[in-house]
Design an enzyme around this catalytic site. Structure first.
Site, mmCIF file in Angstrom:
data_model
loop_
_atom_site.group_PDB
_atom_site.id
_atom_site.type_symbol
_atom_site.label_atom_id
_atom_site.label_comp_id
_atom_site.label_asym_id
_atom_site.label_seq_id
_atom_site.Cartn_x
_atom_site.Cartn_y
_atom_site.Cartn_z
ATOM 1 N N GLU A 141 51.750 49.173 13.172
ATOM 2 C CA GLU A 141 50.586 48.660 12.782
ATOM 3 C C GLU A 141 50.595 47.548 12.154
ATOM 4 O O GLU A 141 51.282 47.459 10.909
ATOM 5 C CB GLU A 141 50.297 50.085 11.403
ATOM 6 C CG GLU A 141 49.088 49.730 10.850
ATOM 7 C CD GLU A 141 48.897 50.631 9.660
ATOM 8 O OE1 GLU A 141 47.780 51.117 9.461
ATOM 9 O OE2 GLU A 141 49.848 51.208 9.249
ATOM 10 N N ASP A 176 44.255 50.618 12.627
ATOM 11 C CA ASP A 176 43.770 50.765 11.398
ATOM 12 C C ASP A 176 42.378 49.918 11.175
ATOM 13 O O ASP A 176 42.771 48.475 11.087
ATOM 14 C CB ASP A 176 44.790 50.630 10.406
ATOM 15 C CG ASP A 176 44.168 51.173 8.844
ATOM 16 O OD1 ASP A 176 42.987 50.982 8.794
ATOM 17 O OD2 ASP A 176 44.830 51.777 8.280
ATOM 18 N N GLN A 202 43.077 54.599 12.466
ATOM 19 C CA GLN A 202 42.825 54.905 11.218
ATOM 20 C C GLN A 202 41.630 54.440 10.278
ATOM 21 O O GLN A 202 41.164 53.362 10.981
ATOM 22 C CB GLN A 202 44.021 54.602 10.175
ATOM 23 C CG GLN A 202 45.478 55.456 10.388
ATOM 24 C CD GLN A 202 46.364 55.056 9.712
ATOM 25 O OE1 GLN A 202 46.930 54.040 9.576
ATOM 26 N NE2 GLN A 202 47.458 56.250 9.383
ATOM 27 N N GLU A 238 42.925 57.551 6.237
ATOM 28 C CA GLU A 238 43.884 56.802 5.194
ATOM 29 C C GLU A 238 42.985 56.013 4.202
ATOM 30 O O GLU A 238 43.172 54.843 4.178
ATOM 31 C CB GLU A 238 45.056 55.761 5.996
ATOM 32 C CG GLU A 238 46.147 55.873 5.004
ATOM 33 C CD GLU A 238 46.885 54.717 5.694
ATOM 34 O OE1 GLU A 238 48.297 55.059 5.693
ATOM 35 O OE2 GLU A 238 46.708 53.730 6.311
#
Length: 258
Positions: A141, A176, A202, A238
């Site tokens: 990530e 993300d 995310q 998240e």
């Protein structure tokens, strides 16, 4: 329709960690993720998952000494043995929880440092091989430099190129949306371009990292776009609730139970 995973490291913190599984299920979530499970026995976590009919979507391999500021070991020269021991520990929890993907953090290191780059590639090859024998995906990530200054992996294009270079079938991108918007913007076009290598998504609002219900991004559009693209994975929530977790779940009502 996206399947959302409540991030139990950030959501439902009004409850003790193990009780957050119950709270998430009661709120309508079918899946959960979290940063690290290692303070609790794998059997205890497995029992909460089974009790509540929850799927474990994701967790992170051990990151080194988190309280001392370490944020992963994969790119840290001289720490390979500790990194490998962490993989063994993560695999115990993977077996107990049935998770299919584990995030390996790179660590605080200079991407221009040749030793760090070589270590990172070696660590990813090794981890992907170990995880692959257990049917697991390894996800990496990119993280923005505002939240995590000095983090080695802080560029989506670099991550995509690295995945292509290594050519490991179970090495995937953890996309993300919060980090992507801060680092680069142009989230939708990046989702479209990178979908073939995305293993997990995310979400959080930008810039505040709260509920995905406004600020800079149009989240209903992005959730629809994931459907249009045929994304079949989980969307990890998240984010830090603005107040009590349950009070901020209005955005989730259309997806409750899915």
């Amino acid at each position: 329709m996206p399947v959302f995973a409540a991030n139990l490291s950030m959501m439902f913190t009004e409850w003790p960690f193990l009780d957050r599984f119950d709270a998430a299920a009661d709120a309508g979530f079918r899946a959960v993720e979290y940063l690290f499970p290692y303070e609790h026995p794998p059997e205890a976590i497995a029992e909460r998952l089974v009790r509540n009919g929850l799927t474990q979507a994701l967790f992170n391999a051990p990151p080194g000494n988190w309280s001392a500021g370490e944020r992963g070991l994969a790119a840290l020269a001289g720490r390979f043995e500790e990194f490998d021991a962490g993989l063994s520990r993560a695999l115990l929890y993977a077996e107990a929880t049935g998770v299919k993907r584990v995030h390996v953090m790179a660590g605080i290191a200079d991407r221009a440092d040749a030793d760090a780059g070589a270590m990172y590639r070696h660590a990813l090859r090794h981890a992907a091989e170990r995880f692959g024998t257990q049917g697991l995906d390894l996800v990496i990530e990119p993280i923005n430099t505002r939240n995590m200054p000095g983090y080695f992996l802080n560029d989506f294009a670099y991550a995509a190129a690295l995945i292509g270079e290594l050519g490991l079938p179970n090495l995937k991108l953890q996309f993300d949306i919060y980090h992507c918007q801060i680092l680069h913007g142009d989230v939708t076009m990046r989702l479209r371009a990178l979908l073939p290598i995305i293993g997990h998504v995310q979400v959080a609002s930008v810039p505040s990292r709260n509920e995905p219900d406004g600020e800079e991004l149009n989240f209903p559009y992005l959730f629809d776009e994931l459907d249009r693209l045929g994304y079949q994975g989980f969307v990890g929530c998240e984010y830090n609730p603005r107040g009590k977790t349950l009070d901020g779940l209005g955005w989730f009502k259309p997806f409750e139970g899915h």
